[in-house]
Design an enzyme around this catalytic site. Structure first.
Site, PDB file in Angstrom:
ATOM      1  N   LEU A 274       3.144   4.352   0.173  1.00 28.32           N
ATOM      2  CA  LEU A 274       4.531   4.657  -0.188  1.00 28.32           C
ATOM      3  C   LEU A 274       5.313   3.404  -0.571  1.00 28.32           C
TER       4      LEU A 274
ATOM      5  N   SER B 285       9.218  10.134   9.723  1.00 24.41           N
ATOM      6  CA  SER B 285       8.119  11.068   9.459  1.00 24.41           C
ATOM      7  C   SER B 285       8.550  12.435   9.967  1.00 24.41           C
TER       8      SER B 285
ATOM      9  N   ASP C  32       4.139  -7.802   3.784  1.00 28.96           N
ATOM     10  CA  ASP C  32       3.009  -7.035   4.300  1.00 28.96           C
ATOM     11  C   ASP C  32       2.041  -8.033   4.927  1.00 28.96           C
TER      12      ASP C  32
ATOM     13  N   SER D 216       0.828  -1.206   0.000  1.00 24.77           N
ATOM     14  CA  SER D 216       0.000   0.000   0.000  1.00 24.77           C
ATOM     15  C   SER D 216       0.862   1.256   0.000  1.00 24.77           C
TER      16      SER D 216
ATOM     17  N   TYR E 182       3.248   7.987  18.068  1.00 27.87           N
ATOM     18  CA  TYR E 182       3.709   7.950  16.683  1.00 27.87           C
ATOM     19  C   TYR E 182       5.035   8.674  16.542  1.00 27.87           C
TER      20      TYR E 182
ATOM     21  N   VAL F 129       5.795  -7.736  10.526  1.00 22.20           N
ATOM     22  CA  VAL F 129       7.210  -7.376  10.743  1.00 22.20           C
ATOM     23  C   VAL F 129       7.614  -7.458  12.214  1.00 22.20           C
TER      24      VAL F 129
ATOM     25  N   THR G 132      -2.014   8.861   0.993  1.00 20.08           N
ATOM     26  CA  THR G 132      -2.056   7.402   1.077  1.00 20.08           C
ATOM     27  C   THR G 132      -3.220   6.971   1.956  1.00 20.08           C
TER      28      THR G 132
HETATM   29  C1  LIG Z   1      -6.436   3.375  15.634  1.00 16.15           C
HETATM   30  C2  LIG Z   1      -7.219   4.559  15.182  1.00 16.15           C
HETATM   31  C3  LIG Z   1      -6.373   5.416  14.272  1.00 16.15           C
HETATM   32  C4  LIG Z   1      -7.071   6.741  14.026  1.00 16.15           C
HETATM   33  C5  LIG Z   1      -6.501   7.431  12.839  1.00 16.15           C
HETATM   34  C6  LIG Z   1      -5.068   7.789  13.085  1.00 16.15           C
HETATM   35  C7  LIG Z   1      -4.516   8.434  11.861  1.00 16.15           C
HETATM   36  C8  LIG Z   1      -3.093   8.828  12.093  1.00 16.15           C
HETATM   37  C9  LIG Z   1      -2.498   9.238  10.786  1.00 16.15           C
HETATM   38  C10 LIG Z   1      -1.060   9.465  10.974  1.00 16.15           C
HETATM   39  C11 LIG Z   1      -0.473   9.760   9.642  1.00 16.15           C
HETATM   40  C12 LIG Z   1       0.910  10.126   9.869  1.00 16.15           C
HETATM   41  C13 LIG Z   1       1.461  10.653   8.603  1.00 16.15           C
HETATM   42  C14 LIG Z   1       2.725  11.308   8.954  1.00 16.15           C
HETATM   43  O1  LIG Z   1       3.642  10.650   9.397  1.00 16.15           O
HETATM   44  C15 LIG Z   1       2.795  12.788   8.828  1.00 16.15           C
HETATM   45  C16 LIG Z   1       2.035  13.386   9.970  1.00 16.15           C
HETATM   46  O2  LIG Z   1       2.356  13.193  11.113  1.00 16.15           O
HETATM   47  S1  LIG Z   1       0.642  14.291   9.517  1.00 16.15           S
HETATM   48  C17 LIG Z   1       0.040  14.884  11.075  1.00 16.15           C
HETATM   49  C18 LIG Z   1      -0.952  13.925  11.599  1.00 16.15           C
HETATM   50  N1  LIG Z   1      -1.571  14.515  12.760  1.00 16.15           N
HETATM   51  C19 LIG Z   1      -2.113  13.775  13.698  1.00 16.15           C
HETATM   52  O3  LIG Z   1      -2.082  12.564  13.645  1.00 16.15           O
HETATM   53  C20 LIG Z   1      -2.779  14.530  14.831  1.00 16.15           C
HETATM   54  C21 LIG Z   1      -3.338  13.583  15.836  1.00 16.15           C
HETATM   55  N2  LIG Z   1      -4.189  14.285  16.812  1.00 16.15           N
HETATM   56  C22 LIG Z   1      -5.528  14.371  16.652  1.00 16.15           C
HETATM   57  O4  LIG Z   1      -6.097  13.897  15.710  1.00 16.15           O
HETATM   58  C23 LIG Z   1      -6.297  15.082  17.753  1.00 16.15           C
HETATM   59  O5  LIG Z   1      -5.460  15.950  18.484  1.00 16.15           O
HETATM   60  C24 LIG Z   1      -6.911  14.062  18.745  1.00 16.15           C
HETATM   61  C25 LIG Z   1      -7.927  13.222  18.024  1.00 16.15           C
HETATM   62  C26 LIG Z   1      -5.834  13.190  19.360  1.00 16.15           C
HETATM   63  C27 LIG Z   1      -7.553  14.835  19.872  1.00 16.15           C
HETATM   64  O6  LIG Z   1      -8.506  15.633  19.267  1.00 16.15           O
HETATM   65  P1  LIG Z   1      -9.550  16.411  20.189  1.00 16.15           P
HETATM   66  O7  LIG Z   1      -9.807  15.669  21.455  1.00 16.15           O
HETATM   67  O8  LIG Z   1     -10.696  16.773  19.341  1.00 16.15           O
HETATM   68  O9  LIG Z   1      -8.728  17.690  20.581  1.00 16.15           O
HETATM   69  P2  LIG Z   1      -8.494  18.901  19.565  1.00 16.15           P
HETATM   70  O10 LIG Z   1      -7.740  18.398  18.363  1.00 16.15           O
HETATM   71  O11 LIG Z   1      -9.774  19.565  19.305  1.00 16.15           O
HETATM   72  O12 LIG Z   1      -7.573  19.893  20.315  1.00 16.15           O
HETATM   73  C28 LIG Z   1      -6.425  19.383  20.823  1.00 16.15           C
HETATM   74  C29 LIG Z   1      -5.943  20.319  21.852  1.00 16.15           C
HETATM   75  O13 LIG Z   1      -5.360  21.453  21.211  1.00 16.15           O
HETATM   76  C30 LIG Z   1      -5.824  22.643  21.822  1.00 16.15           C
HETATM   77  N3  LIG Z   1      -5.787  23.715  20.863  1.00 16.15           N
HETATM   78  C31 LIG Z   1      -6.781  24.215  20.128  1.00 16.15           C
HETATM   79  N4  LIG Z   1      -6.318  25.210  19.370  1.00 16.15           N
HETATM   80  C32 LIG Z   1      -5.018  25.295  19.630  1.00 16.15           C
HETATM   81  C33 LIG Z   1      -3.961  26.101  19.136  1.00 16.15           C
HETATM   82  N5  LIG Z   1      -4.197  27.046  18.226  1.00 16.15           N
HETATM   83  N6  LIG Z   1      -2.703  25.923  19.602  1.00 16.15           N
HETATM   84  C34 LIG Z   1      -2.478  24.956  20.518  1.00 16.15           C
HETATM   85  N7  LIG Z   1      -3.410  24.162  21.041  1.00 16.15           N
HETATM   86  C35 LIG Z   1      -4.657  24.351  20.565  1.00 16.15           C
HETATM   87  C36 LIG Z   1      -7.230  22.308  22.240  1.00 16.15           C
HETATM   88  O14 LIG Z   1      -7.611  23.155  23.261  1.00 16.15           O
HETATM   89  C37 LIG Z   1      -7.060  20.869  22.731  1.00 16.15           C
HETATM   90  O15 LIG Z   1      -6.484  20.901  24.025  1.00 16.15           O
HETATM   91  P3  LIG Z   1      -7.298  20.221  25.215  1.00 16.15           P
HETATM   92  O16 LIG Z   1      -6.262  19.917  26.243  1.00 16.15           O
HETATM   93  O17 LIG Z   1      -7.953  18.982  24.700  1.00 16.15           O
HETATM   94  O18 LIG Z   1      -8.263  21.295  25.601  1.00 16.15           O
HETATM   95  N1  NAI Z   2       1.299   8.910   4.384  1.00 12.41           N
HETATM   96  C1  NAI Z   2       2.006   9.840   4.982  1.00 12.41           C
HETATM   97  O1  NAI Z   2       1.689  11.024   4.956  1.00 12.41           O
HETATM   98  C2  NAI Z   2       3.226   9.466   5.743  1.00 12.41           C
HETATM   99  C3  NAI Z   2       3.557   8.144   6.011  1.00 12.41           C
HETATM  100  N2  NAI Z   2       4.689   7.887   6.736  1.00 12.41           N
HETATM  101  C4  NAI Z   2       5.104   6.506   7.006  1.00 12.41           C
HETATM  102  O2  NAI Z   2       5.260   5.850   5.752  1.00 12.41           O
HETATM  103  C5  NAI Z   2       5.046   4.460   5.915  1.00 12.41           C
HETATM  104  C6  NAI Z   2       4.046   3.999   4.882  1.00 12.41           C
HETATM  105  O3  NAI Z   2       2.858   4.676   5.166  1.00 12.41           O
HETATM  106  P1  NAI Z   2       1.671   4.779   4.099  1.00 12.41           P
HETATM  107  O4  NAI Z   2       2.128   4.245   2.795  1.00 12.41           O
HETATM  108  O5  NAI Z   2       1.148   6.147   4.198  1.00 12.41           O
HETATM  109  O6  NAI Z   2       0.620   3.802   4.792  1.00 12.41           O
HETATM  110  P2  NAI Z   2      -0.287   2.632   4.238  1.00 12.41           P
HETATM  111  O7  NAI Z   2      -1.224   2.351   5.352  1.00 12.41           O
HETATM  112  O8  NAI Z   2      -0.789   2.962   2.887  1.00 12.41           O
HETATM  113  O9  NAI Z   2       0.752   1.406   4.088  1.00 12.41           O
HETATM  114  C7  NAI Z   2       1.310   0.822   5.221  1.00 12.41           C
HETATM  115  C8  NAI Z   2       1.408  -0.665   4.939  1.00 12.41           C
HETATM  116  O10 NAI Z   2       2.059  -1.275   6.053  1.00 12.41           O
HETATM  117  C9  NAI Z   2       1.410  -2.505   6.326  1.00 12.41           C
HETATM  118  N3  NAI Z   2       1.636  -2.888   7.715  1.00 12.41           N
HETATM  119  C10 NAI Z   2       1.192  -2.275   8.828  1.00 12.41           C
HETATM  120  N4  NAI Z   2       1.587  -2.939   9.918  1.00 12.41           N
HETATM  121  C11 NAI Z   2       2.304  -4.012   9.493  1.00 12.41           C
HETATM  122  C12 NAI Z   2       2.978  -5.076  10.137  1.00 12.41           C
HETATM  123  N5  NAI Z   2       2.963  -5.202  11.474  1.00 12.41           N
HETATM  124  N6  NAI Z   2       3.620  -5.992   9.371  1.00 12.41           N
HETATM  125  C13 NAI Z   2       3.619  -5.880   8.019  1.00 12.41           C
HETATM  126  N7  NAI Z   2       2.991  -4.897   7.345  1.00 12.41           N
HETATM  127  C14 NAI Z   2       2.340  -3.984   8.087  1.00 12.41           C
HETATM  128  C15 NAI Z   2      -0.049  -2.239   6.026  1.00 12.41           C
HETATM  129  O11 NAI Z   2      -0.762  -3.443   5.779  1.00 12.41           O
HETATM  130  C16 NAI Z   2       0.045  -1.350   4.782  1.00 12.41           C
HETATM  131  O12 NAI Z   2       0.012  -2.110   3.605  1.00 12.41           O
HETATM  132  C17 NAI Z   2       4.575   4.276   7.370  1.00 12.41           C
HETATM  133  O13 NAI Z   2       5.670   3.864   8.165  1.00 12.41           O
HETATM  134  C18 NAI Z   2       4.145   5.678   7.789  1.00 12.41           C
HETATM  135  O14 NAI Z   2       4.283   5.875   9.184  1.00 12.41           O
HETATM  136  C19 NAI Z   2       5.508   8.881   7.204  1.00 12.41           C
HETATM  137  C20 NAI Z   2       5.205  10.179   6.962  1.00 12.41           C
HETATM  138  C21 NAI Z   2       4.052  10.568   6.180  1.00 12.41           C
END
Ligand SMILES: CCCCCCCCCCCCCC(=O)CC(=O)SCCNC(=O)CCNC(=O)[C@H](O)C(C)(C)COP(=O)(O)OP(=O)(O)OC[C@H]1O[C@@H](n2cnc3c(N)ncnc32)[C@H](O)[C@@H]1OP(=O)(O)O
Ligand code: NAI
Length: 256
Positions: A17, A149, A36, A15, A162, A60, A197
């Site tokens: 990347l 990341s 995978d 999937s 994370y 993994v 993705t």
């Molecule tokens: C197993 C389930 C999985 C679910 C899906 C997970 C998807 C993860 C995808 C990760 C992909 C990674 C890709 C990558 O590597 C690149 C990145 O990292 S992209 C960035 C991805 N970002 C996140 O993953 C963020 C994760 N956090 C959240 O989603 C939310 O914070 C969370 C759901 C954990 C909590 O949300 P919620 O309870 O609704 O709180 P809020 O978000 O509304 O607010 C948080 C907190 O912040 C305060 N706040 C509001 N405004 C501001 C501001 N301007 N500055 C600072 N702080 C602010 C607000 O008051 C809240 O504080 P509290 O203490 O809660 O009052």
């Molecule tokens: N999509 C984005 O914006 C970003 C992604 N990354 C990283 O890039 C990598 C790839 O992510 P994406 O392609 O976005 O995700 P994706 O969800 O499309 O692909 C991840 C793949 O890893 C496999 N996988 C998960 N756990 C596993 C395990 N225990 N053993 C074997 N396979 C497993 C899943 O089945 C999936 O096929 C991840 O490490 C993610 O953290 C980092 C920064 C940004």
């Protein structure tokens, strides 16, 4: 390292990347193995790419499963020359919120897959790479590419687990590169920004749009082929070693 006829393993290659890397490197003449645990998507991609690409269902984090997958890859391609670690999961959980206290289980799960899983495959694959004949004037035996990341550096609210998992990958890049240098094996980590993705689909649409708009240029989500293109260059550029390269359009993520 030249890519044609090389043995390439891509974890998470079913999937996003990882799949983009499998496509690009298979098209470049490599013999690829998708590691995978998603059988449906892994099998579909391997079938699409034909005889040069196989899929091995593998978790993994499981030593025996990784060993078996590496043996299958070795049988498929003759040697293991290139490893790309893309397998990973995301989680969004605050330490303290209305939902309660961050669970230890969810923190441990993310560390187990993203950090320990990456290390598990590195340690077992590098043992096979060490058996390769050295290639070219530099005597290169292998290339390992890991995926961190931008969250390793600018983690948002809810990303303690994370970001810790990705920070660990950044942290182990240089010491592993130092250890494997005498064998002619390079270790480089890519820290992607926001890429389009299925993993990112786990975030609410509003969060994805907001993040895409935070990217200075180009102001959009990255494409998986852009990640694969950097991975291919790392493989081909022997001077790249022991470094983490951000691929992020200059984004520095806001707190949330
Ligand atoms: C197993 C389930 C999985 C679910 C899906 C997970 C998807 C993860 C995808 C990760 C992909 C990674 C890709 C990558 O590597 C690149 C990145 O990292 S992209 C960035 C991805 N970002 C996140 O993953 C963020 C994760 N956090 C959240 O989603 C939310 O914070 C969370 C759901 C954990 C909590 O949300 P919620 O309870 O609704 O709180 P809020 O978000 O509304 O607010 C948080 C907190 O912040 C305060 N706040 C509001 N405004 C501001 C501001 N301007 N500055 C600072 N702080 C602010 C607000 O008051 C809240 O504080 P509290 O203490 O809660 O009052
Ligand atoms: N999509 C984005 O914006 C970003 C992604 N990354 C990283 O890039 C990598 C790839 O992510 P994406 O392609 O976005 O995700 P994706 O969800 O499309 O692909 C991840 C793949 O890893 C496999 N996988 C998960 N756990 C596993 C395990 N225990 N053993 C074997 N396979 C497993 C899943 O089945 C999936 O096929 C991840 O490490 C993610 O953290 C980092 C920064 C940004």
């Amino acid at each position: 390292m030249h890519i044609a006829n090389k043995g390439v393993i891509v974890t998470g290659g079913a999937s996003g990347l990882g799949a983009a890397c499998v496509r690009l490197l298979t098209e470049a003449g490599a013999r690829t193995t998708i590691i995978d645990f998603n059988t449906e998507t892994g099998t579909a991609l391997a079938n699409e790419l034909g005889e040069a690409c196989i899929f091995v269902k593998t978790d993994v984090t499981k030593e025996e499963e990784v060993q078996a997958a590496l043996q299958a890859a070795h049988a498929h391609s003759g040697e293991i020359n290139i490893l790309i670690n893309c397998a990973g999961i995301g989680v969004a959980e605050k330490i303290l919120s209305k939902r309660g206290i961050h669970t230890l289980a969810s923190f441990s799960k993310v560390i187990s897959v993203n950090l320990i899983g990456t290390f598990n495959v590195i340690r077992l694959a590098s043992a096979l790479m060490a058996e390769n004949q050295p290639e070219g004037e530099d005597g290169e035996r292998g290339v390992i590419i890991n995926t961190a990341s931008v969250a390793a550096f600018d983690g948002q609210i809810g990303q303690a687990a994370y970001s810790a998992s990705k920070g660990g990958i950044v942290g182990m890049t240089l010491p592993i590169a130092r250890e494997l240098a005498s064998l002619g094996i390079r270790v480089v980590t890519i820290a992607p920004g926001i890429f389009d993705t299925p993993l990112m689909a786990g975030l609410p649409e509003a969060a994805r749009v907001s993040l895409g708009q935070q990217v200075p240029f180009p102001s959009r989500l990255g494409r998986p082929d852009e990640y694969a293109s950097l991975a291919k260059h790392i493989i081909e550029n022997t001077m790249l070693n022991g470094e983490t390269i951000r691929l992020d359009g200059a984004i520095r993520m806001s707190s949330h």
